[in-house]
Design a protein around this motif. Sequence first.
Motif, PDB file in Angstrom:
ATOM      1  N   GLN A  10     -18.513   2.109  48.837  1.00  0.00           N
ATOM      2  CA  GLN A  10     -17.384   1.908  49.747  1.00  0.00           C
ATOM      3  C   GLN A  10     -17.703   2.434  51.135  1.00  0.00           C
ATOM      4  O   GLN A  10     -17.422   1.777  52.145  1.00  0.00           O
ATOM      5  N   ARG A  11     -18.332   3.632  51.182  1.00  0.00           N
ATOM      6  CA  ARG A  11     -18.731   4.188  52.475  1.00  0.00           C
ATOM      7  C   ARG A  11     -19.796   3.331  53.137  1.00  0.00           C
ATOM      8  O   ARG A  11     -19.784   3.128  54.357  1.00  0.00           O
ATOM      9  N   ALA A  12     -20.717   2.808  52.332  1.00  0.00           N
ATOM     10  CA  ALA A  12     -21.790   1.977  52.881  1.00  0.00           C
ATOM     11  C   ALA A  12     -21.238   0.691  53.496  1.00  0.00           C
ATOM     12  O   ALA A  12     -21.650   0.282  54.590  1.00  0.00           O
ATOM     13  N   PHE A  13     -20.286   0.063  52.814  1.00  0.00           N
ATOM     14  CA  PHE A  13     -19.702  -1.175  53.348  1.00  0.00           C
ATOM     15  C   PHE A  13     -18.881  -0.900  54.605  1.00  0.00           C
ATOM     16  O   PHE A  13     -18.917  -1.686  55.559  1.00  0.00           O
ATOM     17  N   CYS A  14     -18.142   0.197  54.607  1.00  0.00           N
ATOM     18  CA  CYS A  14     -17.355   0.545  55.800  1.00  0.00           C
ATOM     19  C   CYS A  14     -18.276   0.837  56.984  1.00  0.00           C
ATOM     20  O   CYS A  14     -18.084   0.308  58.084  1.00  0.00           O
ATOM     21  N   ALA A  15     -19.279   1.678  56.749  1.00  0.00           N
ATOM     22  CA  ALA A  15     -20.203   2.038  57.819  1.00  0.00           C
ATOM     23  C   ALA A  15     -20.989   0.823  58.300  1.00  0.00           C
ATOM     24  O   ALA A  15     -21.184   0.628  59.504  1.00  0.00           O
ATOM     25  N   GLY A  16     -21.444   0.003  57.358  1.00  0.00           N
ATOM     26  CA  GLY A  16     -22.208  -1.186  57.730  1.00  0.00           C
ATOM     27  C   GLY A  16     -21.397  -2.162  58.555  1.00  0.00           C
ATOM     28  O   GLY A  16     -21.890  -2.736  59.528  1.00  0.00           O
ATOM     29  N   SER A  17     -20.137  -2.357  58.196  1.00  0.00           N
ATOM     30  CA  SER A  17     -19.269  -3.264  58.949  1.00  0.00           C
ATOM     31  C   SER A  17     -19.037  -2.748  60.366  1.00  0.00           C
ATOM     32  O   SER A  17     -19.066  -3.513  61.342  1.00  0.00           O
ATOM     33  N   ILE A  18     -18.802  -1.442  60.480  1.00  0.00           N
ATOM     34  CA  ILE A  18     -18.553  -0.849  61.796  1.00  0.00           C
ATOM     35  C   ILE A  18     -19.770  -1.019  62.704  1.00  0.00           C
ATOM     36  O   ILE A  18     -19.673  -1.477  63.850  1.00  0.00           O
ATOM     37  N   ILE A  19     -20.940  -0.650  62.185  1.00  0.00           N
ATOM     38  CA  ILE A  19     -22.159  -0.725  62.985  1.00  0.00           C
ATOM     39  C   ILE A  19     -22.540  -2.164  63.289  1.00  0.00           C
ATOM     40  O   ILE A  19     -23.025  -2.483  64.381  1.00  0.00           O
ATOM     41  N   ALA A  20     -22.318  -3.063  62.329  1.00  0.00           N
ATOM     42  CA  ALA A  20     -22.669  -4.474  62.547  1.00  0.00           C
ATOM     43  C   ALA A  20     -21.921  -5.053  63.737  1.00  0.00           C
ATOM     44  O   ALA A  20     -22.490  -5.788  64.549  1.00  0.00           O
ATOM     45  N   LEU A  21     -20.649  -4.734  63.860  1.00  0.00           N
ATOM     46  CA  LEU A  21     -19.833  -5.286  64.949  1.00  0.00           C
ATOM     47  C   LEU A  21     -20.291  -4.780  66.308  1.00  0.00           C
ATOM     48  O   LEU A  21     -20.513  -5.558  67.238  1.00  0.00           O
ATOM     49  N   VAL A  22     -20.450  -3.468  66.438  1.00  0.00           N
ATOM     50  CA  VAL A  22     -20.783  -2.911  67.753  1.00  0.00           C
ATOM     51  C   VAL A  22     -22.253  -3.148  68.094  1.00  0.00           C
ATOM     52  O   VAL A  22     -22.604  -3.391  69.258  1.00  0.00           O
ATOM     53  N   ALA A  23     -23.150  -3.112  67.112  1.00  0.00           N
ATOM     54  CA  ALA A  23     -24.573  -3.328  67.376  1.00  0.00           C
ATOM     55  C   ALA A  23     -24.855  -4.771  67.779  1.00  0.00           C
ATOM     56  O   ALA A  23     -25.731  -5.038  68.618  1.00  0.00           O
ATOM     57  N   SER A  24     -24.114  -5.714  67.217  1.00  0.00           N
ATOM     58  CA  SER A  24     -24.318  -7.125  67.560  1.00  0.00           C
ATOM     59  C   SER A  24     -23.920  -7.402  69.006  1.00  0.00           C
ATOM     60  O   SER A  24     -24.608  -8.138  69.723  1.00  0.00           O
ATOM     61  N   VAL A  25     -22.813  -6.814  69.434  1.00  0.00           N
ATOM     62  CA  VAL A  25     -22.394  -6.964  70.829  1.00  0.00           C
ATOM     63  C   VAL A  25     -23.426  -6.329  71.763  1.00  0.00           C
ATOM     64  O   VAL A  25     -23.804  -6.899  72.790  1.00  0.00           O
ATOM     65  N   LEU A  26     -23.896  -5.150  71.392  1.00  0.00           N
ATOM     66  CA  LEU A  26     -24.930  -4.484  72.181  1.00  0.00           C
ATOM     67  C   LEU A  26     -26.174  -5.355  72.292  1.00  0.00           C
ATOM     68  O   LEU A  26     -26.796  -5.438  73.362  1.00  0.00           O
ATOM     69  N   GLY A  27     -26.537  -6.018  71.199  1.00  0.00           N
ATOM     70  CA  GLY A  27     -27.726  -6.864  71.200  1.00  0.00           C
ATOM     71  C   GLY A  27     -27.649  -8.005  72.198  1.00  0.00           C
ATOM     72  O   GLY A  27     -28.648  -8.359  72.824  1.00  0.00           O
ATOM     73  N   VAL A  28     -26.472  -8.605  72.355  1.00  0.00           N
ATOM     74  CA  VAL A  28     -26.306  -9.691  73.321  1.00  0.00           C
ATOM     75  C   VAL A  28     -26.609  -9.201  74.732  1.00  0.00           C
ATOM     76  O   VAL A  28     -27.344  -9.839  75.503  1.00  0.00           O
TER      77      VAL A  28
END
Length: 310
Positions: A10-28
């Motif tokens: 549960q922690r892994a999915f929460c953390a992964g979702s959070i980082i995925a959203l902000v890291a993807s924007v940063l990547g652009v």
Amino acid sequence: MEMLHYDFMQRAFCAGSIIALVASVLGVYLMLRRQALMADMLSHVSLAGVAGGAYLHMNPTLTGVAVAVAGAVAVEYVRRSYKTYSEISVAIIMIGGLSTAVVLMNLNKGINKSFSSYLFGSVVAVNQTELFLMLGVAGIGALFFILFRRPLYQMIFDEDTAKTNGIPVEWISLLFSVLTGMIVAAAMPIVGVLLVSSLIVLPAALAIRIAPSFTASLYIAMVIGLIGVLSGLTASYELSTPPGGTIALMLLIILIIGVGLKNTATKLSKLRNKSKLDSTEASVSSDAIPRFTHSSFNHPTGGQENESLV
């Protein structure tokens, strides 16, 4: 699902979702600024922070974030010293980070085993403290991108013009680098130091390729990053594979499929346009003779009905 019954998943999915959203924007933003290698460089620098934290018996994640932020600041100052060869700053800071990490790891042989979770990512490495840290970093990142969206957009394409318009380019660029270091270090427990750049670069690479506009590329990148992380974590649990490598592989597969579909759609569109153009040319050529005949010039209106064809 069975895996969601476990707290660590549960922690892994929460953390992964959070980082995925902000890291993807940063990547652009990083890709459009031609700084895609910066994420990879800071991930190696944060490794020195992790090694230092373990050596000093401190929280490795917190020390990794601190050292990554320091490395981001150093990159900005070195980049200004080598304006013509700005990519040299990435190489210099990366060498410093890697060499420091190697020395610290060899000073304490006992920490080598625990390093695998930081190198390649581990779902069990995400504890409650790190989850709150990721949430805080994501909140800071979201606030930064909302407040500085327009200045960043101008800086992406022409920093000189942005500076002329009164935008504090140097300060915003410094804050952007610091945020990059924070996001990179916060993503370590999920994808690992060696693969953190994949979470930043791959979703952005596909989004920029298929998005019709800048704003669309941000949203598409977030969706791609979220799909890649969730599917990668699921596959990692089912196959008992390292989560970092599995997430990176999923994102790579999505990128290949997306680019392939985009190229296919482009080719089909060109073929349709060519077919329409050929049919239009055939229609014009067949109608050209009867429209422009001798009788047209003897028309009482003087042939004004043909002016639109010229």
